[in-house]
Enzyme design. Structure first.
Site, short mmCIF file in Angstrom:
data_model
loop_
_atom_site.label_atom_id
_atom_site.label_comp_id
_atom_site.label_asym_id
_atom_site.label_seq_id
_atom_site.Cartn_x
_atom_site.Cartn_y
_atom_site.Cartn_z
N ILE A 168 0.80 -0.82 0.23
CA ILE A 168 0.03 0.24 -0.14
C ILE A 168 0.91 1.39 0.23
O ILE A 168 1.61 2.05 1.13
CB ILE A 168 -1.18 -0.31 1.42
CG1 ILE A 168 -1.60 -1.49 1.39
CG2 ILE A 168 -1.61 1.49 1.04
CD1 ILE A 168 -2.20 -2.09 -0.05
N ARG A 279 32.70 16.05 -18.38
CA ARG A 279 33.69 15.28 -17.92
C ARG A 279 34.44 14.82 -19.58
O ARG A 279 33.67 14.84 -20.49
CB ARG A 279 32.15 13.67 -18.02
CG ARG A 279 33.71 12.89 -18.63
CD ARG A 279 33.97 12.20 -16.93
NE ARG A 279 35.26 11.49 -16.66
CZ ARG A 279 35.76 10.57 -15.80
NH1 ARG A 279 35.90 10.89 -14.74
NH2 ARG A 279 37.07 10.17 -15.85
N GLN A 290 30.63 9.77 -30.62
CA GLN A 290 29.86 8.95 -31.02
C GLN A 290 29.05 8.17 -30.62
O GLN A 290 27.63 7.80 -29.91
CB GLN A 290 29.74 8.53 -32.71
CG GLN A 290 29.63 9.62 -33.47
CD GLN A 290 29.52 8.62 -35.00
OE1 GLN A 290 30.11 7.32 -35.58
NE2 GLN A 290 29.11 9.28 -35.77
N GLY A 351 31.83 4.89 -13.48
CA GLY A 351 31.90 4.60 -11.84
C GLY A 351 31.38 5.40 -11.27
O GLY A 351 30.72 5.14 -10.30
N GLU A 374 1.15 -0.90 -10.21
CA GLU A 374 -0.17 -0.84 -11.13
C GLU A 374 -0.52 -1.30 -12.51
O GLU A 374 -0.98 -1.15 -13.18
CB GLU A 374 -0.04 0.87 -11.34
CG GLU A 374 -0.14 1.44 -10.49
CD GLU A 374 -0.86 2.48 -9.92
OE1 GLU A 374 -1.43 3.34 -11.09
OE2 GLU A 374 -0.37 3.26 -9.30
N GLU A 378 3.77 -7.06 -17.95
CA GLU A 378 3.29 -7.99 -19.05
C GLU A 378 1.82 -8.08 -18.87
O GLU A 378 1.35 -8.53 -19.96
CB GLU A 378 3.60 -9.87 -17.98
CG GLU A 378 5.00 -10.49 -17.97
CD GLU A 378 5.73 -8.90 -17.84
OE1 GLU A 378 5.67 -8.36 -16.61
OE2 GLU A 378 6.56 -9.48 -18.09
N1 CAA Z 1 -12.86 -0.84 -16.54
C1 CAA Z 1 -13.90 -0.97 -16.46
N2 CAA Z 1 -14.58 -2.15 -16.42
C2 CAA Z 1 -13.60 -3.36 -16.48
C3 CAA Z 1 -12.26 -2.66 -16.79
C4 CAA Z 1 -11.55 -1.31 -16.69
N3 CAA Z 1 -10.43 -1.02 -16.98
N4 CAA Z 1 -11.46 -3.79 -17.30
C5 CAA Z 1 -12.28 -5.04 -16.82
N5 CAA Z 1 -13.19 -4.36 -16.73
C6 CAA Z 1 -14.69 -5.41 -16.34
C7 CAA Z 1 -15.19 -6.20 -17.75
O1 CAA Z 1 -16.07 -4.90 -18.85
C8 CAA Z 1 -15.69 -7.24 -17.28
O2 CAA Z 1 -17.26 -6.76 -16.86
P1 CAA Z 1 -18.14 -8.04 -16.54
O3 CAA Z 1 -17.88 -8.95 -15.33
O4 CAA Z 1 -19.86 -6.58 -16.74
O5 CAA Z 1 -18.25 -8.78 -17.91
C9 CAA Z 1 -14.67 -7.62 -16.07
O6 CAA Z 1 -14.58 -5.67 -14.99
C10 CAA Z 1 -13.62 -8.52 -15.95
O7 CAA Z 1 -12.86 -8.19 -16.94
P2 CAA Z 1 -12.14 -9.29 -17.79
O8 CAA Z 1 -13.08 -10.41 -17.89
O9 CAA Z 1 -11.20 -8.48 -18.28
O10 CAA Z 1 -11.06 -9.09 -16.09
P3 CAA Z 1 -9.92 -10.57 -16.26
O11 CAA Z 1 -9.85 -11.02 -14.97
O12 CAA Z 1 -9.86 -11.24 -17.46
O13 CAA Z 1 -8.31 -9.74 -16.25
C11 CAA Z 1 -6.83 -8.45 -15.83
C12 CAA Z 1 -7.88 -8.69 -15.38
C13 CAA Z 1 -6.45 -7.54 -17.05
C14 CAA Z 1 -5.70 -9.55 -15.35
C15 CAA Z 1 -6.84 -7.43 -14.47
O14 CAA Z 1 -6.86 -7.93 -13.26
C16 CAA Z 1 -5.56 -6.74 -13.97
O15 CAA Z 1 -5.61 -5.45 -14.82
N6 CAA Z 1 -4.45 -6.77 -13.05
C17 CAA Z 1 -3.30 -6.39 -12.36
C18 CAA Z 1 -4.18 -5.32 -11.49
C19 CAA Z 1 -2.80 -4.66 -10.97
O16 CAA Z 1 -2.39 -2.97 -11.57
N7 CAA Z 1 -2.85 -4.55 -9.63
C20 CAA Z 1 -1.37 -3.73 -9.25
C21 CAA Z 1 -2.43 -3.20 -8.46
S1 CAA Z 1 -2.09 -1.09 -7.25
C22 CAA Z 1 -0.59 -0.66 -7.44
O17 CAA Z 1 0.32 -1.27 -7.63
C23 CAA Z 1 -0.75 0.05 -5.74
C24 CAA Z 1 -0.17 1.30 -5.44
O18 CAA Z 1 -0.08 1.70 -4.29
C25 CAA Z 1 0.99 2.08 -6.77
#
Ligand code: CAA
Length: 392
Positions: A168, A279, A290, A351, A374, A378
């Site tokens: 978080i 430098r 280059q 270095g 985020e 991949e």
């Molecule tokens: N906006 C709105 N709705 C969305 C959406 C979006 N961008 N993407 C998907 N949805 C909706 C879809 O329309 C679908 O809706 P229905 O149930 O009505 O059909 C539903 O969500 C499921 O969508 P998918 O089938 O596409 O979802 P999935 O399970 O196949 O895959 C994923 C999703 C791409 C793997 C997703 O889980 C993902 O992005 N994972 C990564 C998470 C991430 O980024 N984590 C980082 C955490 S935050 C962080 O880093 C902390 C910080 O403090 C900086």
């Protein structure tokens, strides 16, 4: 700091409006004067720079993209991207504190909140009186967000929350935590609910504070809920909409991280450019070789491309509708450019790039996380591909 004539400066390239240029100048001045000089100390001591957040608040940056009726300034997302970039050029820690606050916590209240929630929570965050954090990942799931184990059970007019959230940003420092919790595991992603949980709530404690490779001042920790009561009026959207709240929030968040990556890359490039003039080797400045010129040229070309892709995502966001693919493309490309460029910048310093006398090693360490948080690179490729296959 001397900078090259790149897209960020050139009058003939992508034209920023006068308002966007004013923001760029204002934030650059603030960040270079206030944030850059202590970035190394913040990094060394893992210190959360609260005074930087307060300065961003008093400069109206926390409310930059929010409507005036909620204490905001009402500017567009290109302006926001410019602000994040300028902050990241000076101090990547401060830029993620800002981006997690604006993109990951305040923005979803604007998008998913009701009028009362916007007046109460969004306005306080836009003024910078309350700091936000976003809680989706857990110890056992990061990329697979739908697999959340943290539970929320509705009892009367409260949800009772139990579980652990990981990684978080703004960890122990925040006031509002946007937490995705599962109401019914059988429903998978359709069972999630998005709750704004306040620091000080009963049963809400902090776990391990992470010791990170980069962005070391941003306070990253685990948060723990044990029978934590959360009033129904703190739910964003409806029960079952938590996954959509999270994904749509991450679309905006990924633009913030792309902007951060551009800033880290440009900041490191600026240092390397200056150093390459000063430098000397074999009797002349190393920028006469280059080998160095090609590195500088390639890097600035990629940084400009990353910035354009990021602005493109901002423009798509400002137009309304889904901008998932554009945000993922910007984040994927910019983060990989940041890693490539900062590594080359360390190489230019030789270095001296490997020790803390110069800041480029910090930029390289800070860059790495942009390929991970985020949504990893991949995951961005998956998101882009699935949107292309859907014809979006
Ligand atoms: N906006 C709105 N709705 C969305 C959406 C979006 N961008 N993407 C998907 N949805 C909706 C879809 O329309 C679908 O809706 P229905 O149930 O009505 O059909 C539903 O969500 C499921 O969508 P998918 O089938 O596409 O979802 P999935 O399970 O196949 O895959 C994923 C999703 C791409 C793997 C997703 O889980 C993902 O992005 N994972 C990564 C998470 C991430 O980024 N984590 C980082 C955490 S935050 C962080 O880093 C902390 C910080 O403090 C900086």
């Amino acid at each position: 700091m001397t900078t090259g004539t790149s897209l960020k400066e050139s009058p003939m390239a992508f034209a920023l409006t006068q308002e966007q240029r004013d923001i760029q100048e204002m934030v650059r001045e603030l960040a270079q004067k206030e944030f850059a000089p202590k970035a190394a100390e913040v990094d060394r001591n893992h210190r959360f720079p609260r005074e930087n957040f307060d300065l961003m608040a008093s400069s109206d940056l926390c409310g930059l993209i929010f409507p005036e009726e909620y204490s905001g300034v009402g500017l567009d997302h290109v302006s926001y991207s410019i602000a994040v970039e300028e902050i990241a050029k000076a101090c990547a820690t401060t830029s993620v504190i800002y981006s997690a606050h604006v993109s990951l916590t305040a923005s979803p209240v604007l998008q998913w909140g009701n009028e009362e929630q916007k007046k109460r929570m969004l306005a306080a965050m836009a003024r910078g009186e309350k700091l936000g954090a976003f809680a989706l990942s857990e110890p056992g799931n990061g990329s697979d967000s739908a697999a959340a184990h943290c539970r929320a059970e509705l009892k009367g007019d409260h949800f009772i929350v139990n579980g652990v959230k990981n990684w978080i940003t703004n960890g122990v420092e925040a006031d509002y935590y946007l937490v995705m919790a599962q109401t019914d595991p059988n429903l998978k992603h359709r069972g999630l609910v998005a709750l704004m949980i306040e620091k000080g709530s009963k049963g809400f404690t902090f776990g391990k504070l992470e010791d990170k490779l980069g962005i070391r001042g941003s306070s990253t920790c685990q948060i723990i809920f044990e029978d934590t009561p959360v009033p129904v009026e703190n739910m964003l959207g409806k029960v079952g909409e938590g996954f959509k709240v999270a994904m749509s929030t991450l679309d905006g968040g990924r633009i913030g991280i792309a902007s951060q990556a551009v800033g880290i890359a440009q900041g490191a490039w600026d240092h390397a450019f200056k150093y390459s003039k000063e430098r000397e080797a074999f009797g002349k400045s190393i920028n006469k070789f280059q080998a160095i010129q090609f590195m500088l040229a390639e890097m600035q070309t990629e940084i400009d491309a990353a910035r354009l892709l990021t602005y493109n995502a901002c423009i798509a966001q400002d137009r309304g509708g889904r901008f998932t693919k554009e945000a993922a493309m910007a984040k994927l490309y910019a983060s990989e450019v940041a890693m490539r460029s900062t590594t080359k910048c360390v190489q230019i310093f030789g270095g001296y790039g490997y020790v803390t006398d110069y800041p480029v090693e910090r930029y390289m360490r800070d860059a790495k996380i942009t390929e991970i948080y985020e949504g990893t690179s991949e995951i961005q490729r998956l998101v882009i591909a699935s949107n292309l296959l859907k014809g979006q």
